[in-house]
Design a protein around this motif. Structure first.
Motif, PDB file in Angstrom:
ATOM      1  N   PRO A 357      75.245  99.104  34.902  1.00 14.08           N
ATOM      2  CA  PRO A 357      75.137  99.696  33.553  1.00 14.08           C
ATOM      3  C   PRO A 357      73.723 100.103  33.195  1.00 14.08           C
ATOM      4  O   PRO A 357      73.521 101.013  32.393  1.00 14.08           O
ATOM      5  CB  PRO A 357      75.648  98.582  32.636  1.00 14.08           C
ATOM      6  CG  PRO A 357      75.422  97.317  33.408  1.00 14.08           C
ATOM      7  CD  PRO A 357      75.671  97.693  34.842  1.00 14.08           C
ATOM      8  N   GLY A 358      72.732  99.441  33.795  1.00  7.78           N
ATOM      9  CA  GLY A 358      71.351  99.810  33.503  1.00  7.78           C
ATOM     10  C   GLY A 358      71.044 101.247  33.880  1.00  7.78           C
ATOM     11  O   GLY A 358      70.220 101.904  33.224  1.00  7.78           O
ATOM     12  N   GLU A 359      71.714 101.764  34.919  1.00  7.34           N
ATOM     13  CA  GLU A 359      71.501 103.152  35.312  1.00  7.34           C
ATOM     14  C   GLU A 359      71.970 104.115  34.220  1.00  7.34           C
ATOM     15  O   GLU A 359      71.339 105.151  33.968  1.00  7.34           O
ATOM     16  CB  GLU A 359      72.235 103.445  36.614  1.00  7.34           C
ATOM     17  CG  GLU A 359      71.703 102.704  37.824  1.00  7.34           C
ATOM     18  CD  GLU A 359      72.509 103.008  39.077  1.00  7.34           C
ATOM     19  OE1 GLU A 359      73.458 103.832  38.986  1.00  7.34           O
ATOM     20  OE2 GLU A 359      72.199 102.432  40.135  1.00  7.34           O
ATOM     21  N   ILE A 360      73.094 103.790  33.586  1.00 10.82           N
ATOM     22  CA  ILE A 360      73.635 104.637  32.514  1.00 10.82           C
ATOM     23  C   ILE A 360      72.682 104.645  31.333  1.00 10.82           C
ATOM     24  O   ILE A 360      72.373 105.705  30.771  1.00 10.82           O
ATOM     25  CB  ILE A 360      75.034 104.145  32.094  1.00 10.82           C
ATOM     26  CG1 ILE A 360      75.974 104.082  33.289  1.00 10.82           C
ATOM     27  CG2 ILE A 360      75.601 105.038  30.988  1.00 10.82           C
ATOM     28  CD1 ILE A 360      77.326 103.453  32.986  1.00 10.82           C
ATOM     29  N   LEU A 361      72.215 103.465  30.932  1.00  8.64           N
ATOM     30  CA  LEU A 361      71.311 103.369  29.792  1.00  8.64           C
ATOM     31  C   LEU A 361      69.973 104.023  30.099  1.00  8.64           C
ATOM     32  O   LEU A 361      69.354 104.642  29.218  1.00  8.64           O
ATOM     33  CB  LEU A 361      71.119 101.902  29.410  1.00  8.64           C
ATOM     34  CG  LEU A 361      72.387 101.197  28.893  1.00  8.64           C
ATOM     35  CD1 LEU A 361      72.125  99.698  28.729  1.00  8.64           C
ATOM     36  CD2 LEU A 361      72.863 101.802  27.586  1.00  8.64           C
ATOM     37  N   GLU A 362      69.509 103.909  31.342  1.00 10.96           N
ATOM     38  CA  GLU A 362      68.260 104.545  31.728  1.00 10.96           C
ATOM     39  C   GLU A 362      68.378 106.065  31.609  1.00 10.96           C
ATOM     40  O   GLU A 362      67.450 106.742  31.137  1.00 10.96           O
ATOM     41  CB  GLU A 362      67.885 104.157  33.158  1.00 10.96           C
ATOM     42  CG  GLU A 362      66.542 104.695  33.621  1.00 10.96           C
ATOM     43  CD  GLU A 362      65.365 104.081  32.880  1.00 10.96           C
ATOM     44  OE1 GLU A 362      64.321 104.753  32.759  1.00 10.96           O
ATOM     45  OE2 GLU A 362      65.483 102.917  32.417  1.00 10.96           O
ATOM     46  N   GLN A 363      69.508 106.607  32.008  1.00 10.71           N
ATOM     47  CA  GLN A 363      69.681 108.048  31.895  1.00 10.71           C
ATOM     48  C   GLN A 363      69.752 108.481  30.431  1.00 10.71           C
ATOM     49  O   GLN A 363      69.236 109.548  30.068  1.00 10.71           O
ATOM     50  CB  GLN A 363      70.938 108.494  32.634  1.00 10.71           C
ATOM     51  CG  GLN A 363      71.008 110.006  32.816  1.00 10.71           C
ATOM     52  CD  GLN A 363      72.141 110.436  33.717  1.00 10.71           C
ATOM     53  OE1 GLN A 363      73.293 110.085  33.483  1.00 10.71           O
ATOM     54  NE2 GLN A 363      71.814 111.197  34.754  1.00 10.71           N
ATOM     55  N   LEU A 364      70.348 107.643  29.585  1.00  8.14           N
ATOM     56  CA  LEU A 364      70.336 107.951  28.155  1.00  8.14           C
ATOM     57  C   LEU A 364      68.903 108.055  27.647  1.00  8.14           C
ATOM     58  O   LEU A 364      68.553 109.003  26.927  1.00  8.14           O
ATOM     59  CB  LEU A 364      71.096 106.875  27.373  1.00  8.14           C
ATOM     60  CG  LEU A 364      71.042 107.000  25.841  1.00  8.14           C
ATOM     61  CD1 LEU A 364      71.691 108.290  25.373  1.00  8.14           C
ATOM     62  CD2 LEU A 364      71.703 105.789  25.180  1.00  8.14           C
TER      63      LEU A 364
END
Length: 406
Positions: A357-364
């Motif tokens: 999930p950190g990848e998704i939030l990082e892209q946000l």
């Protein structure tokens, strides 16, 4: 940590009422050389994000619930880092410069008491965002309205006020009531000499209809909070919002302060004179100016009709809101992270926790800066007196030919 630094302002401590935006009869008057208070932009989603601004549906719809989800997914330490970076990137000097370049003369800054109050003082981290916004506005030549969008305990009892128990406990919990008064006194003392602050918007959308029995308590809060503010700040304009999503003033029909205005919101209704007749009549009856402080979340054709209506009736207006994730109803559209649907299904309770999930939030986070957003020129150009910023050498968000997200 409690804020200790002194806020540097652009006005001398011997300033008079003429140095600030003020009420004269049914008009709002700007100081000499300052922009008129006519056309503004809301900064929703920054210090008080709502679920729909993240394109989420279901239970995860308020700041504290979004924060809880992020912590569940990545842990407390990573979540704290995410929010520090989110708040540093969502609104910056570039956003304020673009807003000013489009022709807006003010922004309305929604505040969440939870980010600002630390016991009896102000949190350094939270108030720094307010100070920064005022500095950016000052540099861009526009003003700022401080909007208490999330009062201690909650003034609405819905997701929009970040209330802990989905109840308007500002009016039922004596401690929350005292904290609400104290927060405004702290803010008024801090910004009493700053003319970049156009007005204090005392409460956003208090008390929907199911809590109408608390309107007398709302009236008491307005009386008491004005006394707190005026004890330290005699000059700033005060904004008095109606109840039931800022549409009704029964029980509040009085002149609360000689330097005040009546603040209403308008969504999803016919943009006709008859639809705003109660506010026009109230302006005439009380002799106070009107401000339409929130409207948007619709189609461009409706924007043109509604905001032109406000202009015809000499009502200042503020659009809601500047920037959202993957929603074309705002001027700036934050691009959707590639695996956002996984996170959205988890938030709605219809899917498992996403992997990594950190990848998704990082892209946000990568998509938040204005230069990475998609500019919806059609939204801006539907508003009277507003144009899409740009031109040779100008920094502007990316667009397609139609102004739709790529």
């Amino acid at each position: 940590m409690t804020a200790q630094r002194t806020h540097a302002t652009a006005a001398p401590r011997g300033a008079s009422a003429a140095d600030f935006h003020r009420r004269e009869g049914t008009e709002l008057i700007a100081p000499d050389g300052a922009p008129a208070f006519r056309r503004g932009m809301g900064l929703g989603g920054w210090l008080l994000p709502e679920g729909y601004m993240w394109d989420l549906e279901g239970h995860v719809d308020s700041p504290r619930r979004i924060e809880a989800m992020v912590q569940e997914l990545v842990g407390a330490e990573a979540a704290a880092d995410f929010w520090t970076r989110y708040r540093a990137q969502f609104i910056t000097a570039e956003d304020i410069a673009l807003i000013a370049a489009a022709g807006f003369d003010h922004v309305r800054l929604p505040l969440n008491a939870r980010l600002l109050l630390d016991g009896e003082g102000l949190r350094t981290e939270g108030i720094a965002h307010v100070d920064d916004t005022l500095a950016w506005c000052r540099e861009a030549g526009i003003g700022c309205v401080l909007d208490l969008h999330g009062a201690p305990g909650g003034q609405t009892g819905a997701n929009i006020d970040d209330s802990p128990h989905r109840l308007p406990e500002l009016f039922t919990d004596p401690d929350a009531y005292t904290q609400g008064l104290g927060l405004w006194r702290l803010l008024a003392a801090r910004y009493a000499h700053d003319p970049t602050v156009i007005a204090y918007d005392l409460l956003n959308e208090p008390l929907p209809e199911q809590h109408a029995h608390l309107v007398p308590r709302l009236a008491e809060f307005y009386r008491d909070v004005i006394a707190e503010i005026r004890a330290v700040d005699p000059h700033h304009l005060l904004s008095i919002e109606g109840w039931h999503w800022s549409t009704r003033f029964d029980g509040l029909e009085r002149v609360w302060d000689e330097n005040s205005c009546l603040h209403f919101h308008k969504y999803w209704s016919e943009p006709t004179t008859d639809s705003i007749r109660p506010y026009l009549d109230l302006r005439e009856r009380l002799g106070l100016p009107l401000w339409m402080g929130e409207s948007g979340e619709n189609q461009e054709s409706w924007y043109t009709e509604a905001f032109s209506l406000f202009e015809r009736h000499q009502i200042p207006w503020t659009f809601w809101t500047w920037k959202k994730l993957d929603r074309p109803t705002s001027p700036l559209v934050i691009a959707r992270p590639e695996r956002w649907d996984e996170l959205a299904r988890y938030a709605a309770g219809t899917g498992p926790a996403p992997e990594r999930p950190g990848e998704i939030l990082e892209q946000l986070l990568e998509h938040l800066p204005a230069a990475r957003c998609h500019l919806r020129s059609a939204v801006l150009e539907a508003l009277p007196g507003i144009t899409a910023p740009g031109g040779p050498g100008a920094a502007r968000p990316t667009t397609t030919q139609e102004g739709r997200p790529r």
